[in-house]
Scaffold this motif. Structure first.
Motif, PDB file in Angstrom:
ATOM      1  N   ASP B  27       8.289   5.573   2.482  1.00 53.10           N
ATOM      2  CA  ASP B  27       8.999   6.744   2.448  1.00 53.10           C
ATOM      3  C   ASP B  27      10.307   6.691   1.808  1.00 53.10           C
ATOM      4  O   ASP B  27      11.173   7.376   2.003  1.00 53.10           O
ATOM      5  N   PHE B  28      10.376   5.721   0.787  1.00 54.22           N
ATOM      6  CA  PHE B  28      11.555   5.374   0.115  1.00 54.22           C
ATOM      7  C   PHE B  28      11.202   4.603  -1.311  1.00 54.22           C
ATOM      8  O   PHE B  28      10.143   4.009  -1.238  1.00 54.22           O
ATOM      9  N   GLN B  29      12.130   4.495  -1.972  1.00 57.67           N
ATOM     10  CA  GLN B  29      11.837   3.987  -3.245  1.00 57.67           C
ATOM     11  C   GLN B  29      12.522   2.486  -3.586  1.00 57.67           C
ATOM     12  O   GLN B  29      13.573   2.317  -3.338  1.00 57.67           O
ATOM     13  N   ALA B  30      11.569   1.509  -3.359  1.00 58.30           N
ATOM     14  CA  ALA B  30      11.975   0.005  -3.207  1.00 58.30           C
ATOM     15  C   ALA B  30      12.388  -0.515  -4.517  1.00 58.30           C
ATOM     16  O   ALA B  30      11.322  -0.836  -5.262  1.00 58.30           O
ATOM     17  N   THR B  31      13.512  -0.433  -4.984  1.00 60.56           N
ATOM     18  CA  THR B  31      13.983  -0.798  -6.089  1.00 60.56           C
ATOM     19  C   THR B  31      13.742  -2.596  -6.383  1.00 60.56           C
ATOM     20  O   THR B  31      13.756  -3.116  -7.085  1.00 60.56           O
ATOM     21  N   THR B  32      13.855  -2.948  -5.124  1.00 63.57           N
ATOM     22  CA  THR B  32      13.829  -4.482  -4.822  1.00 63.57           C
ATOM     23  C   THR B  32      12.652  -5.049  -3.992  1.00 63.57           C
ATOM     24  O   THR B  32      13.149  -4.332  -2.643  1.00 63.57           O
ATOM     25  N   MET B  33      11.894  -5.883  -4.206  1.00 63.23           N
ATOM     26  CA  MET B  33      10.987  -6.305  -3.070  1.00 63.23           C
ATOM     27  C   MET B  33      11.175  -8.147  -2.937  1.00 63.23           C
ATOM     28  O   MET B  33      11.587  -8.472  -3.903  1.00 63.23           O
ATOM     29  N   SER B  50      11.630  -9.250  -6.729  1.00 63.17           N
ATOM     30  CA  SER B  50      11.102  -8.790  -7.667  1.00 63.17           C
ATOM     31  C   SER B  50      11.663  -7.455  -7.794  1.00 63.17           C
ATOM     32  O   SER B  50      11.906  -6.565  -6.769  1.00 63.17           O
ATOM     33  N   ASN B  51      12.169  -6.859  -8.858  1.00 63.33           N
ATOM     34  CA  ASN B  51      12.843  -5.719  -9.164  1.00 63.33           C
ATOM     35  C   ASN B  51      11.610  -4.687 -10.154  1.00 63.33           C
ATOM     36  O   ASN B  51      10.933  -5.248 -10.955  1.00 63.33           O
ATOM     37  N   GLU B  52      11.639  -3.594  -9.678  1.00 62.41           N
ATOM     38  CA  GLU B  52      10.575  -2.895 -10.259  1.00 62.41           C
ATOM     39  C   GLU B  52      10.600  -2.682 -11.735  1.00 62.41           C
ATOM     40  O   GLU B  52      11.800  -2.535 -12.328  1.00 62.41           O
ATOM     41  N   GLY B  53       9.531  -2.912 -12.358  1.00 59.89           N
ATOM     42  CA  GLY B  53       9.370  -3.096 -13.941  1.00 59.89           C
ATOM     43  C   GLY B  53       9.896  -4.194 -14.565  1.00 59.89           C
ATOM     44  O   GLY B  53       9.811  -4.414 -15.776  1.00 59.89           O
ATOM     45  N   LEU B  68       1.289 -14.881  -8.172  1.00 56.04           N
ATOM     46  CA  LEU B  68       1.677 -13.933  -9.075  1.00 56.04           C
ATOM     47  C   LEU B  68       2.061 -12.576  -8.329  1.00 56.04           C
ATOM     48  O   LEU B  68       1.636 -12.219  -7.390  1.00 56.04           O
ATOM     49  N   ILE B  69       3.396 -12.387  -8.918  1.00 55.67           N
ATOM     50  CA  ILE B  69       4.003 -11.052  -8.210  1.00 55.67           C
ATOM     51  C   ILE B  69       4.002  -9.833  -9.209  1.00 55.67           C
ATOM     52  O   ILE B  69       4.590 -10.158 -10.325  1.00 55.67           O
ATOM     53  N   ASN B  70       3.579  -8.542  -8.625  1.00 55.11           N
ATOM     54  CA  ASN B  70       3.536  -7.785  -9.730  1.00 55.11           C
ATOM     55  C   ASN B  70       4.361  -6.545  -8.955  1.00 55.11           C
ATOM     56  O   ASN B  70       3.975  -6.217  -7.849  1.00 55.11           O
ATOM     57  N   HIS B  71       5.365  -5.724  -9.772  1.00 54.44           N
ATOM     58  CA  HIS B  71       6.237  -4.798  -8.929  1.00 54.44           C
ATOM     59  C   HIS B  71       6.114  -3.665  -9.965  1.00 54.44           C
ATOM     60  O   HIS B  71       7.299  -3.197 -10.496  1.00 54.44           O
ATOM     61  N   ALA B  72       5.010  -3.016 -10.220  1.00 55.71           N
ATOM     62  CA  ALA B  72       4.791  -1.932 -11.315  1.00 55.71           C
ATOM     63  C   ALA B  72       5.254  -0.563 -11.090  1.00 55.71           C
ATOM     64  O   ALA B  72       5.646   0.335 -11.943  1.00 55.71           O
ATOM     65  N   SER B  73       5.617  -0.466  -9.709  1.00 50.74           N
ATOM     66  CA  SER B  73       6.152   0.919  -9.497  1.00 50.74           C
ATOM     67  C   SER B  73       7.354   0.889  -8.146  1.00 50.74           C
ATOM     68  O   SER B  73       7.370  -0.269  -7.737  1.00 50.74           O
ATOM     69  N   LEU B  74       7.963   1.927  -8.115  1.00 47.71           N
ATOM     70  CA  LEU B  74       9.103   1.832  -6.946  1.00 47.71           C
ATOM     71  C   LEU B  74       8.410   1.929  -5.730  1.00 47.71           C
ATOM     72  O   LEU B  74       9.098   1.922  -4.658  1.00 47.71           O
ATOM     73  N   THR B  75       7.156   2.019  -5.553  1.00 49.53           N
ATOM     74  CA  THR B  75       6.597   1.895  -4.066  1.00 49.53           C
ATOM     75  C   THR B  75       5.480   0.887  -3.766  1.00 49.53           C
ATOM     76  O   THR B  75       5.104   0.612  -2.846  1.00 49.53           O
ATOM     77  N   LEU B  76       5.175  -0.085  -4.894  1.00 45.57           N
ATOM     78  CA  LEU B  76       4.246  -0.794  -4.728  1.00 45.57           C
ATOM     79  C   LEU B  76       4.520  -2.200  -5.266  1.00 45.57           C
ATOM     80  O   LEU B  76       5.108  -2.413  -6.435  1.00 45.57           O
ATOM     81  N   SER B  77       4.398  -3.058  -4.353  1.00 48.66           N
ATOM     82  CA  SER B  77       4.425  -4.733  -5.206  1.00 48.66           C
ATOM     83  C   SER B  77       3.082  -5.482  -4.588  1.00 48.66           C
ATOM     84  O   SER B  77       2.678  -5.309  -3.424  1.00 48.66           O
ATOM     85  N   THR B  78       2.592  -6.239  -5.360  1.00 53.67           N
ATOM     86  CA  THR B  78       1.682  -7.177  -5.186  1.00 53.67           C
ATOM     87  C   THR B  78       1.788  -8.544  -5.124  1.00 53.67           C
ATOM     88  O   THR B  78       2.556  -8.985  -6.104  1.00 53.67           O
ATOM     89  N   LEU B  79       1.269  -9.458  -4.371  1.00 49.87           N
ATOM     90  CA  LEU B  79       1.327 -10.959  -4.292  1.00 49.87           C
ATOM     91  C   LEU B  79      -0.229 -11.202  -4.525  1.00 49.87           C
ATOM     92  O   LEU B  79      -0.984 -11.042  -3.608  1.00 49.87           O
ATOM     93  N   THR B  80      -0.351 -11.969  -5.473  1.00 47.75           N
ATOM     94  CA  THR B  80      -1.727 -12.692  -5.594  1.00 47.75           C
ATOM     95  C   THR B  80      -1.544 -14.206  -5.445  1.00 47.75           C
ATOM     96  O   THR B  80      -0.992 -14.748  -6.219  1.00 47.75           O
TER      97      THR B  80
END
Lengths: 111, 117
Positions: B27-33, B50-53, B68-80
């Motif tokens: 319910d919010f935009q996560a600029t930083t995860m 991680s910062n978005e983009g 591996l960390i990906n933060h492709a959008s303001l609502t999703l980050s992934t850790l592989t």
């Protein structure tokens, strides 16, 4: 970098007693000090936080005090209840920077 | 407060395989995860920010090619976790902040327990 020390590592109290957990930090640039409660198998939950422009903050049975000069802050829980039993972490950060966590305090409240 | 959802809550994988963990701000935009690792009865240790983009910033001693960390959008980050080994077994926790609002509070996911066998 920032270093946060936390004491005690374990704390046992009787229901109704008060509990105090203390933390010290090293970086004078830190200005945000949250406290988290973590139950077994779950992520941390923020219970109270304080910023460096405030010396004390209270929320019902929970209070936090901050001494910037001495670089320490404390969590006070009054009238403890068995459901307060958990691991508590303090943390510190400078604005918009990463949180550095203390080592944790395992609080056990006995009925 | 804001909600951060982490998935899965637990996973068991074989040694040598890769595992992906998702962290979503609902319910919010996560600029930083932030991604943390927590071993039993220990504190949370920051792995990376991680910062978005943009590329993630890893803490000293954390292998960026393994985690591996990906933060492709303001609502999703992934850790592989790639080529997982038993020593990677741990509790992984994400947190998110919306720095655009000036709110310093970090919201945490419920964590993912990874067991590598």
């Amino acid at each position: 970098g920032e270093n946060v020390e936390q004491h005690p590592s374990t704390l046992s109290v009787q229901e109704g007693d008060s509990a105090v957990i203390k933390c010290t930090y090293s970086d004078s640039a830190s200005n945000y000090f949250p406290w988290y409660k973590q139950e077994l198998g779950k992520g941390p939950q923020l219970i109270i936080d304080i910023r460096s422009n405030v010396g004390e903050k209270k929320d019902q049975r929970i209070a936090v005090t901050l001494n910037k000069t001495a670089k320490h802050f404390s969590l006070h829980i009054t009238e403890t209840q068995p459901e307060d039993s958990a691991v508590y972490f303090c943390a510190a950060s400078a604005s918009f920077q990463k949180l550095v966590f203390g080592t944790g305090t395992r609080l056990l409240v006995s009925p | 407060g804001a909600v951060v959802s982490q998935h899965p809550s637990w996973v068991i994988c074989k040694s040598g395989t890769s595992v992906k963990i998702e962290c979503r701000s609902l319910d919010f935009q996560a600029t930083t995860m932030f991604w943390y690792r927590q071993f039993p009865k220990q504190s949370l240790m920051l792995m990376a920010t991680s910062n978005e983009g943009s590329k993630a910033t890893y803490e000293q001693g954390v292998e960026k090619d393994k985690f591996l960390i990906n933060h492709a959008s303001l609502t999703l980050s992934t850790l592989t976790v790639t080529s997982a080994h038993p020593e990677d077994s741990s509790f992984y926790i994400c947190s998110a902040r919306d720095l655009n609002t000036g709110n310093t509070e970090a919201f945490f996911g419920q964590g993912t327990r990874l067991t590598v066998v």
